[in-house]
Write a protein that holds these residues in place. Structure first.
Motif, PDB file in Angstrom:
ATOM      1  N   LEU A  93       4.167  -4.569  11.112  1.00  0.00           N
ATOM      2  CA  LEU A  93       4.329  -3.098  11.408  1.00  0.00           C
ATOM      3  C   LEU A  93       3.091  -2.628  12.385  1.00  0.00           C
ATOM      4  O   LEU A  93       2.707  -1.640  12.595  1.00  0.00           O
ATOM      5  N   GLY A  94       1.867  -3.595  12.196  1.00  0.00           N
ATOM      6  CA  GLY A  94       0.719  -3.405  13.184  1.00  0.00           C
ATOM      7  C   GLY A  94      -0.181  -2.605  12.091  1.00  0.00           C
ATOM      8  O   GLY A  94      -1.261  -2.161  12.939  1.00  0.00           O
ATOM      9  N   PHE A  95      -0.080  -2.658  10.956  1.00  0.00           N
ATOM     10  CA  PHE A  95      -1.132  -1.993  10.208  1.00  0.00           C
ATOM     11  C   PHE A  95      -2.388  -2.871  10.014  1.00  0.00           C
ATOM     12  O   PHE A  95      -2.135  -4.319   9.995  1.00  0.00           O
ATOM     13  N   PRO A  96      -3.744  -2.505  10.082  1.00  0.00           N
ATOM     14  CA  PRO A  96      -4.620  -3.435   9.892  1.00  0.00           C
ATOM     15  C   PRO A  96      -5.050  -4.293   8.498  1.00  0.00           C
ATOM     16  O   PRO A  96      -4.455  -3.479   7.414  1.00  0.00           O
ATOM     17  N   ASP A  97      -5.476  -5.392   8.699  1.00  0.00           N
ATOM     18  CA  ASP A  97      -5.657  -6.115   7.378  1.00  0.00           C
ATOM     19  C   ASP A  97      -6.744  -5.478   6.557  1.00  0.00           C
ATOM     20  O   ASP A  97      -7.732  -4.897   7.233  1.00  0.00           O
ATOM     21  N   ASP A  98      -6.820  -5.327   5.136  1.00  0.00           N
ATOM     22  CA  ASP A  98      -7.788  -4.757   4.498  1.00  0.00           C
ATOM     23  C   ASP A  98      -8.858  -5.645   4.323  1.00  0.00           C
ATOM     24  O   ASP A  98      -8.814  -6.824   4.126  1.00  0.00           O
ATOM     25  N   GLN A 121       0.838  -1.053   0.129  1.00  0.00           N
ATOM     26  CA  GLN A 121       0.066   0.091  -0.232  1.00  0.00           C
ATOM     27  C   GLN A 121       1.049   1.228   0.148  1.00  0.00           C
ATOM     28  O   GLN A 121       1.620   1.606   1.021  1.00  0.00           O
ATOM     29  N   LYS A 122       0.777   1.994  -1.361  1.00  0.00           N
ATOM     30  CA  LYS A 122       1.491   3.160  -1.242  1.00  0.00           C
ATOM     31  C   LYS A 122       1.436   4.187  -0.197  1.00  0.00           C
ATOM     32  O   LYS A 122       2.542   4.798   0.133  1.00  0.00           O
ATOM     33  N   LEU A 134       2.654 -10.114   5.420  1.00  0.00           N
ATOM     34  CA  LEU A 134       3.198 -10.338   6.554  1.00  0.00           C
ATOM     35  C   LEU A 134       3.691  -9.094   7.358  1.00  0.00           C
ATOM     36  O   LEU A 134       3.916  -8.735   8.345  1.00  0.00           O
ATOM     37  N   ILE A 135       4.442  -8.416   6.156  1.00  0.00           N
ATOM     38  CA  ILE A 135       5.254  -6.923   6.289  1.00  0.00           C
ATOM     39  C   ILE A 135       4.001  -5.993   7.208  1.00  0.00           C
ATOM     40  O   ILE A 135       4.212  -5.488   8.040  1.00  0.00           O
ATOM     41  N   ASN A 136       2.942  -5.818   6.573  1.00  0.00           N
ATOM     42  CA  ASN A 136       1.862  -5.147   7.202  1.00  0.00           C
ATOM     43  C   ASN A 136       1.481  -5.642   8.499  1.00  0.00           C
ATOM     44  O   ASN A 136       1.311  -4.739   9.365  1.00  0.00           O
TER      45      ASN A 136
END
Lengths: 232, 178
Positions: B173-178, A73-74, B168-170
């Motif tokens: 880093l604690g980004f929510p899943d889409d 995601q950019k 996995l990278i997301n």
């Protein structure tokens, strides 16, 4: 008199030694803590964009990296800084094309979210390991300059050697508390049986937070690595 | 380019690429009589060689006398076009060339450069050959590979997917899943 002097100097030197030992211990603790905390997911992270450093290899490496970038995601991984070896003219050109195509899609200037830099390479393909010690030192000094400027929160790299000085400095920044960055290393698909030298260093020294391999047999050999399929 | 419509023999091109490497052994091998003869036997009409930084220059030929038409160049920005118009690709073992060719679904023979110091590239070519996505050869065995290959038995390469890694990278880093 003489005896007293001797006693003082012994006390002074033992104090110095103690101070030195405590110092070393503290530094070691911090290094071990940084190694331990790396590879652990970040505990809390506001859903804010993270400044991202992308280290481009060359040829096949760059193609694999752009493949990964195209699905990231950019808006989350922004601003982006691209670094490629000074001897590699193609990679930054490809990265520029990639960023321009994004800009065309979104109608915003690529210049705002992306920067492009070059770095001395620590080891050319085919260079002997002995002479690469010296060139690596040179590359480290240059890498330090760049890293002070960029201080990324996320580093994406996939070899070859270009990424090693940058990752080593990122780890130093972690130890010193200057910047906590998460390092992701994707081993090239060309590595089927053994990790590359870069991959092995980042794995063994626990510098990479997460290391991805693209063949299942490689994951069995390096159990802390992740295998979730091929990228190419 | 392309075929002429008035019954002339259909053009079947073999494209040879060494990428940015120096690989004279491959250029010399495809320019050899035995390889050219095997290619003719297989019904190929044209041989186009991207020779890169090499110093060995192949012999050009118009192919008028029923022999293989041979052409070459050093570098080109439109390698993709050459790959697309080829019926068979003979490539060095670089992963860029390999996957670009496989993605186009072209039959591929990878020739391993045995002069390289750190020759991990053999690993990839042999793994993909074992999985029947391509043929793997050495410069001196190329003509045998061409003679014995069965292009029908090659399996298409399923394109890779970077999404799982991105996910996995997301997560890390604690980004929510889409």
């Amino acid at each position: 008199m003489e005896k007293g002097n001797g006693c003082c100097s012994i006390m002074a030197s033992s104090a110095t030694i103690t101070f030195f030992l405590v110092g070393i211990t503290l530094v070691m603790c911090r290094v071990l803590y940084a190694m331990y905390r790396s590879s652990k997911p970040l505990r809390k992270r506001a859903p804010q964009p993270v400044s991202t450093l992308i280290v481009l290899g060359s040829g096949g490496h760059t193609a694999e990296m752009l493949n990964l970038l195209s699905v990231l995601q950019k808006d989350r991984f922004s601003p982006r800084t691209y670094i490629a070896a000074a001897t590699d003219n193609m990679s930054l050109q490809k990265a520029r094309l990639f960023e321009n195509s994004l800009a065309d899609e979104n109608g915003v200037g690529a210049v705002k979210t992306a920067q492009f830099m070059q770095i001395y390479r620590s080891r050319e393909v085919g260079q002997s390991y002995a002479t690469s010690v010296w060139t690596t030192l040179l590359a480290i000094v240059h890498a330090l300059q760049l890293m002070i400027k960029i201080r990324p929160q996320v580093i994406l790299c996939n070899g070859p050697g270009t990424c090693i000085p940058l990752c080593a400095i990122a780890f130093l920044f972690k130890v010193l508390g200057i910047r906590w960055s998460s390092i992701f290393y994707v081993e090239s698909i060309a590595r089927v049986k053994r990790l590359s030298l870069s991959g092995l260093l980042l794995y063994k020294l626990r510098i990479a937070d997460e290391l991805f391999v693209q063949w299942p047999q490689l994951q069995r050999k390096y159990p802390r690595a992740h295998y979730v399929g091929c990228l190419m | 380019m392309g075929d002429t419509e008035n019954g002339e023999k259909a053009r079947k091109t073999v494209f040879v690429t060494v990428g940015t490497t120096l690989f004279d052994a491959l250029v010399r091998a495809v320019d050899s009589l035995e390889v050219k003869q095997e290619l003719l036997k297989r019904g190929y009409t044209n041989l186009v060689i991207q020779m890169g930084r090499g110093s060995y220059t192949p012999t050009k030929s118009g192919g008028e006398d029923g022999s293989l038409a041979v052409d070459f160049f050093t570098f080109s920005s439109s390698i993709a076009d050459y790959l697309r118009s080829a019926s068979l690709v003979i490539s060095h073992a670089g992963s860029g060339s390999i996957f670009e060719t496989l993605r186009l679904g072209k039959p591929l023979i990878v020739v391993v450069n045995e002069d390289l110091m750190d020759n991990h590239q053999i690993e990839l070519a042999e793994e993909l050959a074992e999985r029947k996505h391509l043929y793997c050869a050495r410069p001196q065995t190329l003509h045998q590979t061409i003679e014995s290959m069965d292009l029908e038995s090659l399996l298409p390469y399923p394109p890779g997917d970077a999404m799982p890694v991105a996910k996995l990278i997301n997560q890390f880093l604690g980004f929510p899943d889409d």
